[in-house]
Scaffold this active site. Structure first.
Site, PDB file in Angstrom:
ATOM      1  N   LYS A 193     -34.436 -18.861  71.881  1.00 12.99           N
ATOM      2  CA  LYS A 193     -33.889 -17.618  71.312  1.00 12.99           C
ATOM      3  C   LYS A 193     -34.325 -16.416  72.147  1.00 12.99           C
ATOM      4  O   LYS A 193     -33.549 -15.488  72.373  1.00 12.99           O
ATOM      5  CB  LYS A 193     -34.381 -17.431  69.870  1.00 12.99           C
ATOM      6  CG  LYS A 193     -33.658 -18.276  68.859  1.00 12.99           C
ATOM      7  CD  LYS A 193     -34.132 -17.887  67.456  1.00 12.99           C
ATOM      8  CE  LYS A 193     -33.547 -18.780  66.401  1.00 12.99           C
ATOM      9  NZ  LYS A 193     -34.217 -18.600  65.098  1.00 12.99           N
ATOM     10  N   GLY A 232     -26.768  -6.033  76.112  1.00 16.43           N
ATOM     11  CA  GLY A 232     -25.976  -5.116  75.278  1.00 16.43           C
ATOM     12  C   GLY A 232     -26.528  -3.705  75.358  1.00 16.43           C
ATOM     13  O   GLY A 232     -25.778  -2.722  75.448  1.00 16.43           O
ATOM     14  N   TYR A 280     -37.303 -23.981  77.932  1.00 15.18           N
ATOM     15  CA  TYR A 280     -37.583 -22.904  78.886  1.00 15.18           C
ATOM     16  C   TYR A 280     -36.546 -22.917  80.013  1.00 15.18           C
ATOM     17  O   TYR A 280     -35.907 -21.898  80.290  1.00 15.18           O
ATOM     18  CB  TYR A 280     -38.990 -23.085  79.446  1.00 15.18           C
ATOM     19  CG  TYR A 280     -39.434 -21.994  80.395  1.00 15.18           C
ATOM     20  CD1 TYR A 280     -39.832 -20.745  79.931  1.00 15.18           C
ATOM     21  CD2 TYR A 280     -39.478 -22.223  81.772  1.00 15.18           C
ATOM     22  CE1 TYR A 280     -40.254 -19.755  80.801  1.00 15.18           C
ATOM     23  CE2 TYR A 280     -39.908 -21.239  82.648  1.00 15.18           C
ATOM     24  CZ  TYR A 280     -40.297 -20.003  82.167  1.00 15.18           C
ATOM     25  OH  TYR A 280     -40.721 -19.015  83.046  1.00 15.18           O
ATOM     26  N   TYR A 300     -22.124 -10.661  82.285  1.00 14.52           N
ATOM     27  CA  TYR A 300     -22.108  -9.234  81.910  1.00 14.52           C
ATOM     28  C   TYR A 300     -21.800  -8.372  83.135  1.00 14.52           C
ATOM     29  O   TYR A 300     -21.157  -7.325  83.033  1.00 14.52           O
ATOM     30  CB  TYR A 300     -23.444  -8.800  81.285  1.00 14.52           C
ATOM     31  CG  TYR A 300     -23.450  -8.884  79.782  1.00 14.52           C
ATOM     32  CD1 TYR A 300     -23.541 -10.109  79.124  1.00 14.52           C
ATOM     33  CD2 TYR A 300     -23.346  -7.730  78.990  1.00 14.52           C
ATOM     34  CE1 TYR A 300     -23.538 -10.197  77.742  1.00 14.52           C
ATOM     35  CE2 TYR A 300     -23.346  -7.809  77.607  1.00 14.52           C
ATOM     36  CZ  TYR A 300     -23.440  -9.038  76.987  1.00 14.52           C
ATOM     37  OH  TYR A 300     -23.425  -9.114  75.616  1.00 14.52           O
TER      38      TYR A 300
HETATM   39  P1  NAD Z   1     -46.770 -13.801  79.887  1.00 15.48           P
HETATM   40  O1  NAD Z   1     -46.722 -14.881  78.871  1.00 15.48           O
HETATM   41  O2  NAD Z   1     -48.091 -13.251  80.268  1.00 15.48           O
HETATM   42  O3  NAD Z   1     -45.853 -12.593  79.443  1.00 15.48           O
HETATM   43  C1  NAD Z   1     -44.712 -12.722  78.640  1.00 15.48           C
HETATM   44  C2  NAD Z   1     -44.712 -11.577  77.639  1.00 15.48           C
HETATM   45  O4  NAD Z   1     -43.524 -11.644  76.838  1.00 15.48           O
HETATM   46  C3  NAD Z   1     -45.916 -11.627  76.680  1.00 15.48           C
HETATM   47  O5  NAD Z   1     -46.510 -10.351  76.624  1.00 15.48           O
HETATM   48  C4  NAD Z   1     -45.283 -12.019  75.341  1.00 15.48           C
HETATM   49  O6  NAD Z   1     -46.010 -11.548  74.233  1.00 15.48           O
HETATM   50  C5  NAD Z   1     -43.907 -11.401  75.476  1.00 15.48           C
HETATM   51  N1  NAD Z   1     -42.877 -12.017  74.634  1.00 15.48           N
HETATM   52  C6  NAD Z   1     -42.620 -13.347  74.483  1.00 15.48           C
HETATM   53  N2  NAD Z   1     -41.593 -13.521  73.641  1.00 15.48           N
HETATM   54  C7  NAD Z   1     -41.178 -12.278  73.255  1.00 15.48           C
HETATM   55  C8  NAD Z   1     -40.164 -11.796  72.401  1.00 15.48           C
HETATM   56  N3  NAD Z   1     -39.333 -12.635  71.765  1.00 15.48           N
HETATM   57  N4  NAD Z   1     -40.032 -10.459  72.242  1.00 15.48           N
HETATM   58  C9  NAD Z   1     -40.859  -9.588  72.876  1.00 15.48           C
HETATM   59  N5  NAD Z   1     -41.845  -9.994  73.689  1.00 15.48           N
HETATM   60  C10 NAD Z   1     -42.012 -11.319  73.876  1.00 15.48           C
HETATM   61  O7  NAD Z   1     -46.007 -14.362  81.190  1.00 15.48           O
HETATM   62  P2  NAD Z   1     -45.784 -13.714  82.636  1.00 15.48           P
HETATM   63  O8  NAD Z   1     -46.394 -14.619  83.617  1.00 15.48           O
HETATM   64  O9  NAD Z   1     -46.162 -12.276  82.641  1.00 15.48           O
HETATM   65  O10 NAD Z   1     -44.210 -13.868  82.773  1.00 15.48           O
HETATM   66  C11 NAD Z   1     -43.311 -12.788  82.615  1.00 15.48           C
HETATM   67  C12 NAD Z   1     -41.896 -13.248  82.909  1.00 15.48           C
HETATM   68  O11 NAD Z   1     -41.812 -13.773  84.228  1.00 15.48           O
HETATM   69  C13 NAD Z   1     -41.399 -14.349  81.955  1.00 15.48           C
HETATM   70  O12 NAD Z   1     -40.061 -14.078  81.609  1.00 15.48           O
HETATM   71  C14 NAD Z   1     -41.460 -15.606  82.793  1.00 15.48           C
HETATM   72  O13 NAD Z   1     -40.496 -16.545  82.406  1.00 15.48           O
HETATM   73  C15 NAD Z   1     -41.215 -15.061  84.202  1.00 15.48           C
HETATM   74  N6  NAD Z   1     -41.831 -15.951  85.197  1.00 15.48           N
HETATM   75  C16 NAD Z   1     -43.186 -15.904  85.435  1.00 15.48           C
HETATM   76  C17 NAD Z   1     -43.735 -16.790  86.353  1.00 15.48           C
HETATM   77  C18 NAD Z   1     -45.220 -16.792  86.643  1.00 15.48           C
HETATM   78  O14 NAD Z   1     -45.666 -17.647  87.426  1.00 15.48           O
HETATM   79  N7  NAD Z   1     -46.013 -15.883  86.122  1.00 15.48           N
HETATM   80  C19 NAD Z   1     -42.923 -17.712  87.026  1.00 15.48           C
HETATM   81  C20 NAD Z   1     -41.565 -17.736  86.733  1.00 15.48           C
HETATM   82  C21 NAD Z   1     -41.023 -16.838  85.834  1.00 15.48           C
END
Ligand code: NAD
Ligand code: UDP
Length: 339
Positions: free
Chosen positions: A113, A124, A167, A181
């Site tokens: 979700k 949006g 994921y 979009y």
């Molecule tokens: P992280 O888990 O530290 O940060 C994710 C943040 O999103 C957290 O603060 C969490 O509380 C918030 N969050 C989760 N679900 C939410 C929701 N429904 N509404 C509002 N906030 C929500 O992870 P990160 O490493 O900082 O990753 C950030 C982004 O980068 C993510 O989208 C992740 O998929 C992408 N990403 C990161 C890596 C990596 O190696 N760090 C690799 C590939 C992709």
């Protein structure tokens, strides 16, 4: 929040009528209290922008952003992006999503979700406000890749019904939404495929390999290698990655991606463990545990496109980045900061 620039449309915002504010943007960072998001908020504030951090604190922490609270251009909003949001912004970085397999598998339906409903809500919002929007996509869109290293043209090898699917498929559907979009509604999008990134402010208990190994080494506990530790990953230091984010977002050649951002130097998980043991001087032993389902055997980005179009490549070697990361976790443990 009433006085906030995020509740005014640009033309009627008295704070923004001054010519000096022309380059000061209102930037929203979803997932702003997480590892990458908190560093990004800090950089954007440093560039003089107004920053709205939106986070539901699922894996993010207030301690990642509390040093920003005294800045009058910073606001934090507790909000779940699976619900609609009405604010006025010029740019959006959509980072909200748990990323560690342990966390995203805890509530897989919520993970999907967040990626899908969250993308629809944020797109949006971008459509209504005419904001430019960046999507934090992932190397997981390539799944357990049959092509190595992975170029953006590779369509991937992904299981639709395994433990990582919530994921991987969520992020793939989000990419589809971003490109639709763009084509259908003219929303200005940017899509980065991020490969494993590490650094200070990773959650110490989030189960990712760098944080796990460093915490285990510092605590003198066994280093848990899954499988034989022969699977490979390529590790990018956070500062390098964020430089890539900004180069992509600010690219004025209408380049929307997808583009790989990651460090192309590949290590086996066993090599990573050995580096961490060496740097920490720890006497922890390596132990072997079962490999989780669908764990990719190898991963390494082809970053030719990022080099050519964005003039970007990582500069910080693994050893150098690990030293900074170990310092951070060492400080957390010494200060007994709540984790
Ligand atoms: P992280 O888990 O530290 O940060 C994710 C943040 O999103 C957290 O603060 C969490 O509380 C918030 N969050 C989760 N679900 C939410 C929701 N429904 N509404 C509002 N906030 C929500 O992870 P990160 O490493 O900082 O990753 C950030 C982004 O980068 C993510 O989208 C992740 O998929 C992408 N990403 C990161 C890596 C990596 O190696 N760090 C690799 C590939 C992709
Ligand atoms: N891994 C490991 N021990 C750990 C945590 C992870 O051997 O304590 C392995 C995991 O199986 C994977 C790699 O390290 O092969 C990277 O795992 P991570 O969860 O950091 O990221 P991802 O698998 O999503 O790339």
């Amino acid at each position: 929040m009433d006085g906030s620039s995020f509740h005014h449309r640009r033309a009627t915002d008295p704070q923004r009528s001054n010519g000096a504010d022309l380059f000061r943007k209102r930037v929203m960072v979803t997932g702003g209290a997480g590892f990458l998001g908190s560093h990004l908020c800090e950089i954007l504030l440093g560039q003089g922008h107004d920053v709205l951090c939106v986070d539901n604190y699922y894996t993010g922490r207030r301690s990642n952003i509390e040093h920003l609270f005294s800045n009058p251009r910073f606001e934090a909003m507790r909000h779940d992006i699976t619900n609609p949001l009405f604010v006025e912004v010029d740019e959006i970085f959509n980072l909200a999503c748990p990323v560690s397999p342990v966390h995203y598998q805890f509530d897989p339906v919520q993970t999907l979700k967040t990626s899908v409903h969250g993308a629809i809500n944020m797109l949006g919002l971008a459509k209504r406000t005419k904001a430019k929007i960046f999507q934090a996509s992932t190397s997981e869109v390539y799944g357990d890749p049959l092509v190595h290293p992975q170029p953006e043209t590779y369509w991937g090898h992904v299981n639709t019904m395994g433990p990582r699917s919530c994921y991987d498929e969520g992020k793939r559907a989000a990419e589809t939404l971003f490109f639709d979009y763009n084509r259908q509604h003219g929303v200005e999008v940017r899509v980065a495929r991020i490969f494993n990134t590490y650094g200070p402010r990773m959650h110490p208990n989030d189960g990712r390999v760098v944080s796990n190994f460093v915490m285990q080494a510092l605590a003198g506990q066994d280093i848990t290698l899954y499988g034989e530790g022969s699977q490979t990953r390529s590790f990018c230091y956070v500062d390098d990655l964020l430089d890539g984010f900004l180069k992509l977002m600010n690219n004025d050649q209408n380049f929307i991606g997808p583009v790989n951002l990651g460090n192309p130097v590949e290590f086996s998980i066993k090599e990573l463990a050995a580096e961490i043991l060496d740097l920490t001087g720890s006497r922890s032993k390596m132990v072997f545990q079962p490999l989780p389902g669908d764990d990719p055997k190898q991963r390494k980005p082809d970053i030719t496109l990022a080099r050519e179009v964005l003039g970007w490549e990582p500069r910080i070697a693994l050893r150098q980045g690990l030293v900074r990361t170990i310092d951070y976790f060492d400080h957390l443990m010494r200060e007994k900061i709540a984790v």
